[in-house]
Write a protein that holds these residues in place. Sequence first.
Motif, PDB file in Angstrom:
ATOM      1  N   GLY A   1       0.820  -1.210   0.000  1.00  0.00           N
ATOM      2  CA  GLY A   1       0.000   0.000   0.000  1.00  0.00           C
ATOM      3  C   GLY A   1       0.849   1.253   0.000  1.00  0.00           C
ATOM      4  N   VAL A   2       0.299   2.319   0.595  1.00  0.00           N
ATOM      5  CA  VAL A   2       0.928   3.638   0.470  1.00  0.00           C
ATOM      6  C   VAL A   2       1.904   3.935   1.594  1.00  0.00           C
ATOM      7  N   THR A   3       1.868   3.149   2.695  1.00  0.00           N
ATOM      8  CA  THR A   3       2.768   3.455   3.816  1.00  0.00           C
ATOM      9  C   THR A   3       4.106   2.780   3.635  1.00  0.00           C
ATOM     10  N   ASP A   4       5.177   3.511   3.897  1.00  0.00           N
ATOM     11  CA  ASP A   4       6.525   2.954   3.812  1.00  0.00           C
ATOM     12  C   ASP A   4       7.183   3.174   5.167  1.00  0.00           C
ATOM     13  N   ALA A   5       7.270   2.109   5.968  1.00  0.00           N
ATOM     14  CA  ALA A   5       7.777   2.233   7.335  1.00  0.00           C
ATOM     15  C   ALA A   5       9.259   2.608   7.333  1.00  0.00           C
TER      16      ALA A   5
ATOM     17  N   GLY B   1     -10.001   2.593  -4.169  1.00  0.00           N
ATOM     18  CA  GLY B   1      -9.334   2.254  -5.425  1.00  0.00           C
ATOM     19  C   GLY B   1      -8.093   3.071  -5.695  1.00  0.00           C
ATOM     20  N   SER B   2      -7.648   3.830  -4.676  1.00  0.00           N
ATOM     21  CA  SER B   2      -6.458   4.679  -4.868  1.00  0.00           C
ATOM     22  C   SER B   2      -5.217   3.889  -4.451  1.00  0.00           C
ATOM     23  N   TRP B   3      -4.926   2.853  -5.225  1.00  0.00           N
ATOM     24  CA  TRP B   3      -3.838   1.956  -4.888  1.00  0.00           C
ATOM     25  C   TRP B   3      -2.503   2.532  -5.340  1.00  0.00           C
ATOM     26  N   ALA B   4      -1.509   2.436  -4.475  1.00  0.00           N
ATOM     27  CA  ALA B   4      -0.164   2.903  -4.831  1.00  0.00           C
ATOM     28  C   ALA B   4       0.846   1.914  -4.282  1.00  0.00           C
ATOM     29  N   VAL B   5       1.982   1.808  -4.939  1.00  0.00           N
ATOM     30  CA  VAL B   5       3.038   0.892  -4.513  1.00  0.00           C
ATOM     31  C   VAL B   5       4.185   1.721  -3.958  1.00  0.00           C
ATOM     32  N   SER B   6       4.549   1.456  -2.691  1.00  0.00           N
ATOM     33  CA  SER B   6       5.563   2.295  -2.048  1.00  0.00           C
ATOM     34  C   SER B   6       6.975   1.760  -2.248  1.00  0.00           C
ATOM     35  N   SER B   7       7.123   0.460  -2.490  1.00  0.00           N
ATOM     36  CA  SER B   7       8.450  -0.149  -2.592  1.00  0.00           C
ATOM     37  C   SER B   7       9.012  -0.017  -4.006  1.00  0.00           C
ATOM     38  N   ALA B   8      10.257   0.473  -4.102  1.00  0.00           N
ATOM     39  CA  ALA B   8      10.916   0.604  -5.415  1.00  0.00           C
ATOM     40  C   ALA B   8      11.110  -0.762  -6.059  1.00  0.00           C
TER      41      ALA B   8
ATOM     42  N   ILE C   1       7.940 -11.815   7.904  1.00  0.00           N
ATOM     43  CA  ILE C   1       6.471 -11.785   7.811  1.00  0.00           C
ATOM     44  C   ILE C   1       5.993 -10.349   8.042  1.00  0.00           C
ATOM     45  N   PRO C   2       5.061  -9.869   7.218  1.00  0.00           N
ATOM     46  CA  PRO C   2       4.575  -8.490   7.416  1.00  0.00           C
ATOM     47  C   PRO C   2       3.703  -8.379   8.659  1.00  0.00           C
ATOM     48  N   TYR C   3       3.485  -7.168   9.089  1.00  0.00           N
ATOM     49  CA  TYR C   3       2.576  -6.885  10.201  1.00  0.00           C
ATOM     50  C   TYR C   3       2.155  -5.429  10.109  1.00  0.00           C
ATOM     51  N   MET C   4       1.079  -5.089  10.767  1.00  0.00           N
ATOM     52  CA  MET C   4       0.634  -3.693  10.833  1.00  0.00           C
ATOM     53  C   MET C   4      -0.276  -3.521  12.035  1.00  0.00           C
ATOM     54  N   ASN C   5      -0.345  -2.284  12.550  1.00  0.00           N
ATOM     55  CA  ASN C   5      -1.252  -2.023  13.657  1.00  0.00           C
ATOM     56  C   ASN C   5      -2.596  -1.525  13.123  1.00  0.00           C
ATOM     57  N   GLU C   6      -3.521  -1.240  14.014  1.00  0.00           N
ATOM     58  CA  GLU C   6      -4.884  -0.889  13.600  1.00  0.00           C
ATOM     59  C   GLU C   6      -4.941   0.401  12.787  1.00  0.00           C
ATOM     60  N   VAL C   7      -4.100   1.356  13.122  1.00  0.00           N
ATOM     61  CA  VAL C   7      -4.101   2.635  12.385  1.00  0.00           C
ATOM     62  C   VAL C   7      -3.614   2.413  10.954  1.00  0.00           C
ATOM     63  N   GLN C   8      -2.537   1.647  10.794  1.00  0.00           N
ATOM     64  CA  GLN C   8      -2.018   1.360   9.450  1.00  0.00           C
ATOM     65  C   GLN C   8      -3.025   0.548   8.633  1.00  0.00           C
TER      66      GLN C   8
ATOM     67  N   LYS D   1      -6.274   0.617   8.951  1.00  0.00           N
ATOM     68  CA  LYS D   1      -7.386   1.498   8.583  1.00  0.00           C
ATOM     69  C   LYS D   1      -7.044   2.316   7.335  1.00  0.00           C
ATOM     70  N   ILE D   2      -5.801   2.814   7.282  1.00  0.00           N
ATOM     71  CA  ILE D   2      -5.373   3.605   6.118  1.00  0.00           C
ATOM     72  C   ILE D   2      -5.373   2.730   4.865  1.00  0.00           C
ATOM     73  N   LEU D   3      -4.833   1.503   4.990  1.00  0.00           N
ATOM     74  CA  LEU D   3      -4.792   0.595   3.844  1.00  0.00           C
ATOM     75  C   LEU D   3      -6.203   0.241   3.382  1.00  0.00           C
ATOM     76  N   ARG D   4      -7.105  -0.026   4.326  1.00  0.00           N
ATOM     77  CA  ARG D   4      -8.486  -0.367   3.982  1.00  0.00           C
ATOM     78  C   ARG D   4      -9.152   0.785   3.208  1.00  0.00           C
ATOM     79  N   GLN D   5      -8.941   2.008   3.655  1.00  0.00           N
ATOM     80  CA  GLN D   5      -9.541   3.172   2.987  1.00  0.00           C
ATOM     81  C   GLN D   5      -9.052   3.292   1.548  1.00  0.00           C
ATOM     82  N   HIS D   6      -7.748   3.055   1.339  1.00  0.00           N
ATOM     83  CA  HIS D   6      -7.193   3.156  -0.016  1.00  0.00           C
ATOM     84  C   HIS D   6      -7.697   2.027  -0.908  1.00  0.00           C
ATOM     85  N   LEU D   7      -7.850   0.838  -0.333  1.00  0.00           N
ATOM     86  CA  LEU D   7      -8.383  -0.280  -1.120  1.00  0.00           C
ATOM     87  C   LEU D   7      -9.820  -0.022  -1.547  1.00  0.00           C
TER      88      LEU D   7
END
Length: 505
Positions: A71-75, A120-127, A102-109, A111-117
């Motif tokens: 998604g859009v977040t890049d830790a 339909g505003s999908w973006a790839v953060s990893s080069a 293995i990936p992981y995320m907290n509730e705030v992250q 929620k952001i991913l769910r909203q983007h999904l």
Amino acid sequence: LDMEFTGLHSTFPQNNEPSLFDSPVERYLKARQSVQRFTVTQLGLAIFSNENSNKYVVHSYNFFLFPSTMGVTDAEFTLSASSIQFLSHYGFDYNKFLKDGIPYMNEVQEKILRQHLLAGSWAVSSALDRDVLKKAIDEVTCWIAAAEEEETMILQDLSAYQVFEVQLVLRQALQNVWTQPLGDKKVMVKKVSPQRRQLLENSPYDYCQKELILLSARGFTNLFQTLVKAKKPLVGHNMLMDLMHLHDKFYKPLPESYEEFKRNIHSLFPVLIDTKTVTKSIWKKCPFPRVSSLLEVYAVLCSSNLNPKDPACPVIALASDCSRYAEKKSPHEAGYDAFLCGSVLLKSAHLLLCRSTDDAAEADPSFSQYLAVLAEYLNKVNFIRGGVSSINFSGEDAPCQHLPLLVVHVRGWPGLNERQIYQEFKTLCRFDVRRLSKNQFILLSNKFKHIRRVLRDYKHHPHLRVSIYGHWRHSPRVNCLLQVSGIVALWSLLAFVLGGAPCCS
């Protein structure tokens, strides 16, 4: 439970390291800044199953973890050179951490991913992912021009994330394709008509549904949520940092409020047992050598001198598919340390039970009996080098208590700072130092013998006068108040003398 991190105590901002002066609130705020900067590299989980009266079978697991890049977040996280060197010395596999974590995320992250999904505003953060996706799109674009409807092609060598990302991007970019994961890091691409595409999108058998994507992106967080629901006793060794990372990485970002953090953890895990807290108490009650590391504690508890052959003593056996630790010690591997931790708990509890009743050795004790004898330690998490011995997650913390403070008064040695004072005294004792005034410093130690040694050795020092701190004598606030009171009293006396004489008529 045991965890390994990319670092422990951040040196940013300045003076952020733990100190003997810290109250639990101050220590939490310092540790919170460290937890926000570092990440978890490995989590070890050892599940102890009470197979019969006194036998426990252990399934021990290692999970290499890496922050979700979906998604859009890049830790972002920091690496501590000393921590990396330490783990490398004990054979930590950084390739597994970086490539297979293995990936992981907290509730705030999440929620952001769910909203983007949903939007339909999908973006790839990893080069790296962007390069893989570009290659996949080029392959499909070249292939689809000449392909017939219902014809398929296979995209290979994709990571778990990329399996979803490739499908989302291809479906968004091309209206005449359909995708389906095949397992083993592959995706099937099929050329379809627009009508067929619409039918497939509304099918309940679509393996690229939003909930499945979220399930994959949550990764280890799914197991964390299972642990929370289970409400089993959670055991750790010096586990404050473990609990803070659990909260921050898999639940919610750490709150600013220390009390809110305690309430949240107690709600997630109602029964916490810190084996450091337990073994510290055993030092006082039993002939228990004061060893420091978890492996040393385990070795002492297993020794025949402390624990002679007792038929009622708990038998701890590693499951057949987790037998590696039975043959080889692997200190600072999270799964091994988790196994040690649970073993130390059972052996410590049995030792305490034997000291509390004469009948304990005759019958096979149940785990509920062990919990009963551990009652005073439940939810008391060890507090390293501070004003309290432990943090109480199910109630109020005990008031802070310190050994007597020492005051160092500097004479004829201008410009002395806290670091120089520390260097001066470090050969005599372990302590922390704070500036009290321009020419005075406070020393705080956690051992009486160190206090006596400093008072004795600096009795006739030409530049440093050391004495026991007295609030009324040394407190800057009290001194300031006395000075102000003295000035007010002097002016009052002068006013009385000068203005209070009777006038002659």
